[in-house]
Design an enzyme around this catalytic site. Sequence first.
Site, PDB file in Angstrom:
ATOM      1  N   GLU A 139      -3.261  -4.541  -2.895  1.00 45.06           N
ATOM      2  CA  GLU A 139      -3.981  -5.382  -4.020  1.00 45.06           C
ATOM      3  C   GLU A 139      -3.935  -4.753  -5.308  1.00 45.06           C
ATOM      4  OE1 GLU A 139      -4.817  -4.689  -0.967  1.00 45.06           O
ATOM      5  OE2 GLU A 139      -6.207  -6.372  -0.025  1.00 45.06           O
TER       6      GLU A 139
ATOM      7  N   CYS B 259     -10.653  -4.613   1.137  1.00 46.12           N
ATOM      8  CA  CYS B 259     -11.598  -3.405   0.894  1.00 46.12           C
ATOM      9  C   CYS B 259     -12.647  -3.625  -0.341  1.00 46.12           C
ATOM     10  CB  CYS B 259     -11.216  -2.256   0.971  1.00 46.12           C
ATOM     11  SG  CYS B 259     -10.477  -1.528  -0.564  1.00 46.12           S
TER      12      CYS B 259
ATOM     13  N   ASN C  57       0.755  -1.111   0.122  1.00 47.06           N
ATOM     14  CA  ASN C  57       0.080   0.014  -0.133  1.00 47.06           C
ATOM     15  C   ASN C  57       0.886   1.248   0.058  1.00 47.06           C
ATOM     16  OD1 ASN C  57       0.794  -0.930   2.725  1.00 47.06           O
ATOM     17  ND2 ASN C  57      -1.146   0.592   3.496  1.00 47.06           N
TER      18      ASN C  57
HETATM   19  N1  THU Z   1      -5.099  -1.607   2.863  1.00 45.43           N
HETATM   20  C1  THU Z   1      -4.760  -2.438   1.857  1.00 45.43           C
HETATM   21  O1  THU Z   1      -3.686  -2.049   1.195  1.00 45.43           O
HETATM   22  N2  THU Z   1      -5.438  -3.503   1.669  1.00 45.43           N
HETATM   23  C2  THU Z   1      -6.267  -4.032   2.313  1.00 45.43           C
HETATM   24  O2  THU Z   1      -6.672  -5.073   2.317  1.00 45.43           O
HETATM   25  C3  THU Z   1      -6.757  -3.199   3.350  1.00 45.43           C
HETATM   26  C4  THU Z   1      -6.416  -1.760   3.568  1.00 45.43           C
HETATM   27  C5  THU Z   1      -4.324  -0.314   3.201  1.00 45.43           C
HETATM   28  C6  THU Z   1      -4.927   1.078   2.767  1.00 45.43           C
HETATM   29  C7  THU Z   1      -4.373   2.025   3.577  1.00 45.43           C
HETATM   30  O3  THU Z   1      -3.233   2.574   3.282  1.00 45.43           O
HETATM   31  C8  THU Z   1      -4.197   1.206   4.878  1.00 45.43           C
HETATM   32  O4  THU Z   1      -4.197  -0.113   4.631  1.00 45.43           O
HETATM   33  C9  THU Z   1      -5.221   1.606   5.871  1.00 45.43           C
HETATM   34  O5  THU Z   1      -6.471   1.360   5.574  1.00 45.43           O
END
Ligand code: THU
Length: 156
Positions: A69, A106, A56
Amino acid sequence: MKEFEIFYDIEELDNESKYLVHKAKEAANFAYAPYSKFHVGAAIMLEDGTVLTGSNQENASYPLCICAERVVLYTAATQHPEKQIMKMAISAHRKNHKELSPASSCGACRQVMSEFEERQNKPFEVIFLKSKNEWIKCASAESLLPFVFKRNNLHE
Ligand code: THU
């Protein structure tokens, strides 16, 4: 394969899935998450065994943050457009914490994952930690998002 399988120990997963979780875990170390401090990694296995990873990436303008993802899916589409995705694993931890945090993708990512399945006309497995010591292996991304909005909705 059933729609969902639950594993109470990561060791119960098949070797390929275990390896992919390991790669996702490594990728989480490359997250840029100074705001949420929630570090996520995602790893994809392609049909020829190639493994791609993403993490992320956040921004001071919060809505611009992108999940691990989608980073790895768009990487696959750009670098290996002709290869099918077989499997995706997701791993997360909080900054400075060794133990893994559950991370269930998400809704936005489920939507994108689902369209990738449609593009390649084949489902791919999704593996993630649902709660402490409870790994979920889904047979397809679409099973994570029933009644998903699809491109043919635009024309019907
Ligand atoms: N996030 C992801 O990268 N994947 C997930 O499955 C859930 C959330 C990230 C987005 C944001 O940078 C941080 O986690 C908190 O929501």
